[in-house]
Design an enzyme around this catalytic site. Structure first.
Site, PDB file in Angstrom:
ATOM      1  N   ARG A 202       0.863  -1.182   0.000  1.00  0.00           N
ATOM      2  CA  ARG A 202       0.000   0.000   0.000  1.00  0.00           C
ATOM      3  C   ARG A 202       0.905   1.239   0.000  1.00  0.00           C
ATOM      4  O   ARG A 202       2.011   1.215   0.551  1.00  0.00           O
ATOM      5  CB  ARG A 202      -0.890   0.021   1.240  1.00  0.00           C
ATOM      6  CG  ARG A 202      -2.067  -0.944   1.160  1.00  0.00           C
ATOM      7  CD  ARG A 202      -3.131  -0.481   0.169  1.00  0.00           C
ATOM      8  NE  ARG A 202      -4.275  -1.363   0.123  1.00  0.00           N
ATOM      9  CZ  ARG A 202      -4.456  -2.325  -0.793  1.00  0.00           C
ATOM     10  NH1 ARG A 202      -3.555  -2.549  -1.737  1.00  0.00           N
ATOM     11  NH2 ARG A 202      -5.570  -3.056  -0.782  1.00  0.00           N
ATOM     12  N   HIS A 250      -1.036   0.923  -9.774  1.00  0.00           N
ATOM     13  CA  HIS A 250      -1.774  -0.027  -8.922  1.00  0.00           C
ATOM     14  C   HIS A 250      -2.390  -1.150  -9.767  1.00  0.00           C
ATOM     15  O   HIS A 250      -3.608  -1.333  -9.793  1.00  0.00           O
ATOM     16  CB  HIS A 250      -2.852   0.685  -8.105  1.00  0.00           C
ATOM     17  CG  HIS A 250      -3.286  -0.111  -6.905  1.00  0.00           C
ATOM     18  ND1 HIS A 250      -3.697   0.452  -5.737  1.00  0.00           N
ATOM     19  CD2 HIS A 250      -3.387  -1.463  -6.703  1.00  0.00           C
ATOM     20  CE1 HIS A 250      -4.040  -0.478  -4.858  1.00  0.00           C
ATOM     21  NE2 HIS A 250      -3.852  -1.677  -5.436  1.00  0.00           N
TER      22      HIS A 250
HETATM   23  P1  NDP Z   1      -1.796 -12.159   3.925  1.00  0.00           P
HETATM   24  O1  NDP Z   1      -2.672 -11.797   5.062  1.00  0.00           O
HETATM   25  O2  NDP Z   1      -1.911 -13.523   3.337  1.00  0.00           O
HETATM   26  O3  NDP Z   1      -0.270 -11.963   4.335  1.00  0.00           O
HETATM   27  C1  NDP Z   1       0.150 -10.840   5.066  1.00  0.00           C
HETATM   28  C2  NDP Z   1       1.554 -11.083   5.596  1.00  0.00           C
HETATM   29  O4  NDP Z   1       2.014  -9.880   6.245  1.00  0.00           O
HETATM   30  C3  NDP Z   1       1.601 -12.196   6.648  1.00  0.00           C
HETATM   31  O5  NDP Z   1       2.787 -12.922   6.512  1.00  0.00           O
HETATM   32  C4  NDP Z   1       1.611 -11.410   7.967  1.00  0.00           C
HETATM   33  O6  NDP Z   1       2.228 -12.072   9.053  1.00  0.00           O
HETATM   34  C5  NDP Z   1       2.457 -10.221   7.545  1.00  0.00           C
HETATM   35  N1  NDP Z   1       2.272  -9.101   8.472  1.00  0.00           N
HETATM   36  C6  NDP Z   1       1.128  -8.460   8.792  1.00  0.00           C
HETATM   37  N2  NDP Z   1       1.370  -7.514   9.738  1.00  0.00           N
HETATM   38  C7  NDP Z   1       2.690  -7.582  10.014  1.00  0.00           C
HETATM   39  C8  NDP Z   1       3.536  -6.906  10.918  1.00  0.00           C
HETATM   40  N3  NDP Z   1       3.074  -5.939  11.749  1.00  0.00           N
HETATM   41  N4  NDP Z   1       4.842  -7.245  10.967  1.00  0.00           N
HETATM   42  C9  NDP Z   1       5.324  -8.226  10.155  1.00  0.00           C
HETATM   43  N5  NDP Z   1       4.563  -8.914   9.263  1.00  0.00           N
HETATM   44  C10 NDP Z   1       3.269  -8.598   9.205  1.00  0.00           C
HETATM   45  O7  NDP Z   1      -2.038 -11.038   2.821  1.00  0.00           O
HETATM   46  P2  NDP Z   1      -1.818 -11.164   1.233  1.00  0.00           P
HETATM   47  O8  NDP Z   1      -0.491 -11.765   0.984  1.00  0.00           O
HETATM   48  O9  NDP Z   1      -3.001 -11.777   0.591  1.00  0.00           O
HETATM   49  O10 NDP Z   1      -1.856  -9.603   0.805  1.00  0.00           O
HETATM   50  C11 NDP Z   1      -0.913  -8.689   1.318  1.00  0.00           C
HETATM   51  C12 NDP Z   1      -1.228  -7.262   0.867  1.00  0.00           C
HETATM   52  O11 NDP Z   1      -0.894  -7.087  -0.516  1.00  0.00           O
HETATM   53  C13 NDP Z   1      -2.685  -6.828   0.915  1.00  0.00           C
HETATM   54  O12 NDP Z   1      -3.085  -6.511   2.222  1.00  0.00           O
HETATM   55  C14 NDP Z   1      -2.666  -5.605   0.022  1.00  0.00           C
HETATM   56  O13 NDP Z   1      -2.317  -4.453   0.763  1.00  0.00           O
HETATM   57  C15 NDP Z   1      -1.550  -5.916  -0.978  1.00  0.00           C
HETATM   58  N6  NDP Z   1      -2.071  -6.160  -2.325  1.00  0.00           N
HETATM   59  C16 NDP Z   1      -1.707  -5.299  -3.341  1.00  0.00           C
HETATM   60  C17 NDP Z   1      -2.153  -5.512  -4.618  1.00  0.00           C
HETATM   61  C18 NDP Z   1      -1.708  -4.644  -5.738  1.00  0.00           C
HETATM   62  O14 NDP Z   1      -2.260  -4.765  -6.854  1.00  0.00           O
HETATM   63  N7  NDP Z   1      -0.730  -3.794  -5.565  1.00  0.00           N
HETATM   64  C19 NDP Z   1      -3.057  -6.624  -4.929  1.00  0.00           C
HETATM   65  C20 NDP Z   1      -3.355  -7.479  -3.818  1.00  0.00           C
HETATM   66  C21 NDP Z   1      -2.875  -7.234  -2.552  1.00  0.00           C
HETATM   67  P3  NDP Z   1       1.603 -13.431   9.681  1.00  0.00           P
HETATM   68  O15 NDP Z   1       1.928 -14.511   8.652  1.00  0.00           O
HETATM   69  O16 NDP Z   1       2.333 -13.628  10.950  1.00  0.00           O
HETATM   70  O17 NDP Z   1       0.124 -13.202   9.831  1.00  0.00           O
HETATM   71  C1  OXD Z   2      -6.041  -5.548  -3.436  1.00  0.00           C
HETATM   72  C2  OXD Z   2      -5.503  -4.595  -4.392  1.00  0.00           C
HETATM   73  O1  OXD Z   2      -5.878  -5.372  -2.216  1.00  0.00           O
HETATM   74  O2  OXD Z   2      -5.799  -4.740  -5.601  1.00  0.00           O
HETATM   75  O3  OXD Z   2      -6.677  -6.525  -3.876  1.00  0.00           O
HETATM   76  O4  OXD Z   2      -4.750  -3.691  -4.022  1.00  0.00           O
END
Ligand code: NDP
Ligand code: OXD
Length: 287
Positions: A202, A250
């Site tokens: 983000r 994005h």
């Molecule tokens: P997940 O929930 O599967 O994974 C999130 C990861 O981040 C987990 O490993 C989690 O740790 C870790 N995490 C969360 N908070 C912290 C913290 N405070 N410190 C360290 N690690 C942390 O999410 P996704 O992989 O599905 O998606 C991740 C993000 O990608 C979305 O939230 C979105 O913002 C972004 N995104 C962007 C897109 C784009 O087009 N640019 C498209 C889709 C998503 P733990 O394993 O311990 O829970």
């Molecule tokens: C998502 C994105 O979170 O597209 O799915 O950013």
């Protein structure tokens, strides 16, 4: 779902008749105005915009989208951008514009370490694909995870360790109060000199004002950014013209209706039959 009637905002009719809301960035207060809402399904993987709405109904379950099609898309994006940085594509494009024929020293992927902040659904898939190319991949998460084949780090203590070892740093974190601003001058200073970053999490993960000084001093050699504090990125924003920044609008992993629809249908069916949701958001964790 022929058993359901679909209504499209703003033509939703009587708000008391809405059971399920499928939303991306609804205006704050909209979901609270649906008195009989039973389930909220976010149409993206990240739900930060929903959770920031202080009026979001507390007792209504919230699911996010986890779609293997999107996961593949994100991995394509990350692999492509990591290779771009690894193969010094930003330099070669700048050289081409200046008509400079100059070879640069090049390492193989096996000599480059890629650190992934956010080693969840997306991060781990990217990690596997980067590893298949030969990169050494490290992952950072909130809670400790053992993932065979990867060096993993967790929590605030693990952050310094992964930063110190990441030649290319990829951010795939959810946006939460704990992760906001994580890509800042302090983090850049802990990376090896000349490291590069990819932010597809983000926009608010990055302290934007601290990126250009890090690039101009050479502490960072490049930045690929898919997400921004303000989207679309304003036309006068310095990132557009910076020679060491790549901007994409994005698009790393967009929601793909043909596959997303089946996943959302399944989530609603599970809800209706009393089964646990597959991708329920943990509101206390914030993702
Ligand atoms: P997940 O929930 O599967 O994974 C999130 C990861 O981040 C987990 O490993 C989690 O740790 C870790 N995490 C969360 N908070 C912290 C913290 N405070 N410190 C360290 N690690 C942390 O999410 P996704 O992989 O599905 O998606 C991740 C993000 O990608 C979305 O939230 C979105 O913002 C972004 N995104 C962007 C897109 C784009 O087009 N640019 C498209 C889709 C998503 P733990 O394993 O311990 O829970
Ligand atoms: C998502 C994105 O979170 O597209 O799915 O950013």
């Amino acid at each position: 779902m022929p058993e359901h009637e679909f209504r499209f905002w703003p033509d939703v009719g009587d708000r008391a008749e809405i059971d399920y809301a499928l939303v991306w960035r609804p205006e704050p207060g909209l979901l609270a105005s649906l008195p009989n809402l039973k389930l909220i399904v976010g149409l993206g993987a990240g739900v930060d915009a929903l959770l920031e709405d202080s009026t979001l109904p507390r007792t209504v379950p919230l699911a996010r989208l986890v779609d293997p099609y999107m996961t593949d898309a994100m991995s394509e994006y990350v692999v492509f951008q990591v290779l771009r940085l690894h193969r010094q594509d930003i330099d070669y494009l700048n050289q081409q514009r200046a008509r400079i024929w100059e070879e640069r020293e090049q390492q193989n992927a096996a000599e480059r370490r890629v650190g992934i902040l956010g080693f969840g659904t997306l991060g781990q898939d990217c990690g596997r694909k980067l590893k298949a190319i030969g990169f050494e991949v490290l992952g950072w998460s909130r809670s400790p995870h053992e993932v065979p084949g990867f060096a993993t780090y967790s929590g605030p203590a693990g952050l310094g360790e992964i930063l110190a070892r990441s030649d290319i740093l990829v951010c795939l974190l959810p946006l939460t109060p704990q992760t906001e601003g994580i890509l800042n001058a302090g983090a850049f200073a802990r990376l090896p000199p000349g490291a590069a970053i990819v932010n597809a999490g983000r926009g608010r993960h990055l302290v934007e004002a601290e990126l250009v000084p890090a690039l101009d001093s050479g502490q960072l050699s490049g930045a690929v950014l898919d997400v921004f504090r303000e989207e679309p990125l304003p036309a006068d924003h310095p990132f557009w013209a910076h020679p060491r920044i790549v901007v994409t609008p994005h698009v790393a992993a967009e929601t793909h209706p043909p596959t997303a629809a089946a996943i959302i249908r399944e989530e609603i069916r599970r809800f209706e039959t009393g089964l646990p949701l597959q991708n329920q958001v943990d509101r206390a964790r914030g993702y």
